[in-house]
Motif scaffolding. Sequence first.
Motif, PDB file in Angstrom:
ATOM      1  N   SER A 186       0.825  -1.208   0.000  1.00  0.00           N
ATOM      2  CA  SER A 186       0.000   0.000   0.000  1.00  0.00           C
ATOM      3  C   SER A 186       0.860   1.260   0.000  1.00  0.00           C
ATOM      4  CB  SER A 186      -0.915   0.013   1.223  1.00  0.00           C
ATOM      5  OG  SER A 186      -0.147   0.027   2.418  1.00  0.00           O
ATOM      6  N   VAL A 187       2.177   1.100   0.025  1.00  0.00           N
ATOM      7  CA  VAL A 187       3.085   2.243  -0.022  1.00  0.00           C
ATOM      8  C   VAL A 187       3.251   2.700  -1.463  1.00  0.00           C
ATOM      9  CG1 VAL A 187       5.433   3.059   0.400  1.00  0.00           C
ATOM     10  CG2 VAL A 187       4.335   1.519   2.040  1.00  0.00           C
ATOM     11  N   LEU A 188       2.984   3.981  -1.711  1.00  0.00           N
ATOM     12  CA  LEU A 188       3.097   4.542  -3.045  1.00  0.00           C
ATOM     13  C   LEU A 188       4.363   5.386  -3.166  1.00  0.00           C
ATOM     14  CD1 LEU A 188      -0.587   5.746  -3.627  1.00  0.00           C
ATOM     15  CD2 LEU A 188       0.476   3.655  -4.474  1.00  0.00           C
ATOM     16  N   VAL A 189       4.940   5.405  -4.358  1.00  0.00           N
ATOM     17  CA  VAL A 189       6.077   6.267  -4.654  1.00  0.00           C
ATOM     18  C   VAL A 189       5.571   7.435  -5.506  1.00  0.00           C
ATOM     19  CG1 VAL A 189       8.330   6.459  -5.754  1.00  0.00           C
ATOM     20  CG2 VAL A 189       7.705   4.334  -4.562  1.00  0.00           C
ATOM     21  N   TRP A 190       5.696   8.630  -4.968  1.00  0.00           N
ATOM     22  CA  TRP A 190       5.219   9.842  -5.635  1.00  0.00           C
ATOM     23  C   TRP A 190       6.391  10.586  -6.263  1.00  0.00           C
ATOM     24  CZ3 TRP A 190       0.145  12.286  -4.322  1.00  0.00           C
ATOM     25  CH2 TRP A 190      -0.661  11.464  -3.526  1.00  0.00           C
ATOM     26  N   PHE A 191       6.186  11.118  -7.462  1.00  0.00           N
ATOM     27  CA  PHE A 191       7.130  12.015  -8.123  1.00  0.00           C
ATOM     28  C   PHE A 191       6.426  13.352  -8.231  1.00  0.00           C
ATOM     29  CE2 PHE A 191       9.401  14.096 -11.503  1.00  0.00           C
ATOM     30  CZ  PHE A 191      10.689  13.573 -11.514  1.00  0.00           C
ATOM     31  N   ILE A 192       6.899  14.345  -7.481  1.00  0.00           N
ATOM     32  CA  ILE A 192       6.208  15.631  -7.369  1.00  0.00           C
ATOM     33  C   ILE A 192       7.125  16.746  -7.864  1.00  0.00           C
ATOM     34  CG2 ILE A 192       5.003  17.229  -5.829  1.00  0.00           C
ATOM     35  CD1 ILE A 192       4.710  14.869  -3.845  1.00  0.00           C
TER      36      ILE A 192
ATOM     37  N   GLY B 237       3.009   7.726   5.073  1.00  0.00           N
ATOM     38  CA  GLY B 237       3.866   6.547   4.990  1.00  0.00           C
ATOM     39  C   GLY B 237       4.332   6.218   3.591  1.00  0.00           C
ATOM     40  N   ASP B 238       4.104   7.119   2.651  1.00  0.00           N
ATOM     41  CA  ASP B 238       4.545   6.906   1.275  1.00  0.00           C
ATOM     42  C   ASP B 238       5.952   7.454   1.072  1.00  0.00           C
ATOM     43  OD1 ASP B 238       2.186   5.665   0.596  1.00  0.00           O
ATOM     44  OD2 ASP B 238       1.277   7.434  -0.320  1.00  0.00           O
ATOM     45  N   LYS B 239       6.489   7.203  -0.120  1.00  0.00           N
ATOM     46  CA  LYS B 239       7.823   7.681  -0.478  1.00  0.00           C
ATOM     47  C   LYS B 239       7.694   8.769  -1.535  1.00  0.00           C
ATOM     48  CE  LYS B 239       9.780   3.112   0.435  1.00  0.00           C
ATOM     49  NZ  LYS B 239      10.442   3.482   1.706  1.00  0.00           N
TER      50      LYS B 239
ATOM     51  N   ARG C 205       3.820  21.531   0.395  1.00  0.00           N
ATOM     52  CA  ARG C 205       2.905  20.971   1.394  1.00  0.00           C
ATOM     53  C   ARG C 205       2.544  19.524   1.077  1.00  0.00           C
ATOM     54  NH1 ARG C 205       2.540  26.257   0.982  1.00  0.00           N
ATOM     55  NH2 ARG C 205       2.066  27.528   2.812  1.00  0.00           N
ATOM     56  N   LEU C 206       2.464  19.202  -0.220  1.00  0.00           N
ATOM     57  CA  LEU C 206       2.118  17.837  -0.589  1.00  0.00           C
ATOM     58  C   LEU C 206       3.215  16.863  -0.181  1.00  0.00           C
ATOM     59  CD1 LEU C 206       0.117  15.942  -1.951  1.00  0.00           C
ATOM     60  CD2 LEU C 206       1.247  16.419  -4.135  1.00  0.00           C
ATOM     61  N   VAL C 207       4.469  17.272  -0.282  1.00  0.00           N
ATOM     62  CA  VAL C 207       5.573  16.402   0.138  1.00  0.00           C
ATOM     63  C   VAL C 207       5.400  16.005   1.600  1.00  0.00           C
ATOM     64  CG1 VAL C 207       8.049  16.282   0.585  1.00  0.00           C
ATOM     65  CG2 VAL C 207       7.222  17.272  -1.556  1.00  0.00           C
ATOM     66  N   HIS C 208       5.166  16.990   2.457  1.00  0.00           N
ATOM     67  CA  HIS C 208       4.981  16.709   3.883  1.00  0.00           C
ATOM     68  C   HIS C 208       3.764  15.811   4.115  1.00  0.00           C
ATOM     69  CE1 HIS C 208       7.959  19.567   5.666  1.00  0.00           C
ATOM     70  NE2 HIS C 208       7.815  20.147   4.478  1.00  0.00           N
ATOM     71  N   THR C 209       2.685  16.094   3.399  1.00  0.00           N
ATOM     72  CA  THR C 209       1.453  15.324   3.562  1.00  0.00           C
ATOM     73  C   THR C 209       1.650  13.873   3.172  1.00  0.00           C
ATOM     74  OG1 THR C 209       0.100  17.285   3.110  1.00  0.00           O
ATOM     75  CG2 THR C 209      -0.962  15.142   2.831  1.00  0.00           C
ATOM     76  N   VAL C 210       2.285  13.641   2.032  1.00  0.00           N
ATOM     77  CA  VAL C 210       2.473  12.287   1.516  1.00  0.00           C
ATOM     78  C   VAL C 210       3.400  11.484   2.417  1.00  0.00           C
ATOM     79  CG1 VAL C 210       3.506  10.987  -0.379  1.00  0.00           C
ATOM     80  CG2 VAL C 210       1.941  12.866  -0.878  1.00  0.00           C
TER      81      VAL C 210
END
Length: 314
Positions: free
Chosen positions: A16-22, A41-43, A32-37
């Motif tokens: 359930s851990v997602l890897v985000w590229f922002i 528990g995501d990366k 703010r999205l970095v802190h939220t994600v």
Amino acid sequence: MAGTSSPQFLSSRSSSVLVWFITGTSSGFGNRLVHTVLGRGDKVIATTRSLATLPILDSIPSPQRLHLPKSDDLHVVELDITEGEESIKAKVGEAVKVWGRIDVLVNNAGCAIQALIEEAGTVETNIFGTLDVTTAVLPYMRARKFGTVVFVGSRTSWLQKNPKAVYAASKAALHSIAQGLSVELAPFSIRVLLVEPGAFLTEGILPPSSPSSTHPATPISDYDSMRTQAQNNYASMIPGTFKGDPQKAMTLLADVVRGEGKAKGKEWPLYLPMGLKAEETMREKWGSVEGVLEEWGEIIRDLDFDEGVDSLKV
């Protein structure tokens, strides 16, 4: 990909851990999205135009001291979305190696160009820069048949009342790109989300007296009065109508992508208007279009070939 819920999206993965590229994480929504994600528990692979100007600290972010947090789940990349297709592809390729995948791409970086069409020059950053990042990430998502692509648009793509058509046009382009990709990527189980914020108070809201708030590439004296009036109107709007909390907006975005919180049990939206101003703008646009159809409906429908006419011989 309307009709696909987020819980089904997450359950299709072994983790359930997602890897985000922002992109664009030095301020505003992206920061703010970095802190939220990370809090979910995501990366995160966070991009910023300059590593030197964005500190990495332990404390909570604030408008007075924006930063990225210290975390083993955070990887920071120096990337300007205008640096060119080949350079971006190379950097995305290296970023993928960090955790072996990218699950969520958030196209947040861009320019808030407040300028008149004839004065503004090009809109390469918001359109072509965003496309370069997206096309660099998509091959990795298609290979896994899994992913989410988020575009940060604007309510101005629906309706504009102030002289800022260049910015509106660039966001309208993203509107069309998101619509098209939602169809093209559906066979690969890749979802598309167009976030359309209203009036949110972020660091990007510049005082109209600042020269950088209008970005005239080629100032034209005929527009001086209109430009000044637009700046004054914008100045009066900021304290009164820019009430949106960017942190609440990014909390909702994380909810939608993960199918949690306020988004739990809801169907996947292609469009995600954020804030009352966004809703009001969209409803006003719909009302205007409906008015045209009511007034002109019979006329615009009566344009087919007449009965009995062989259209192939015309």
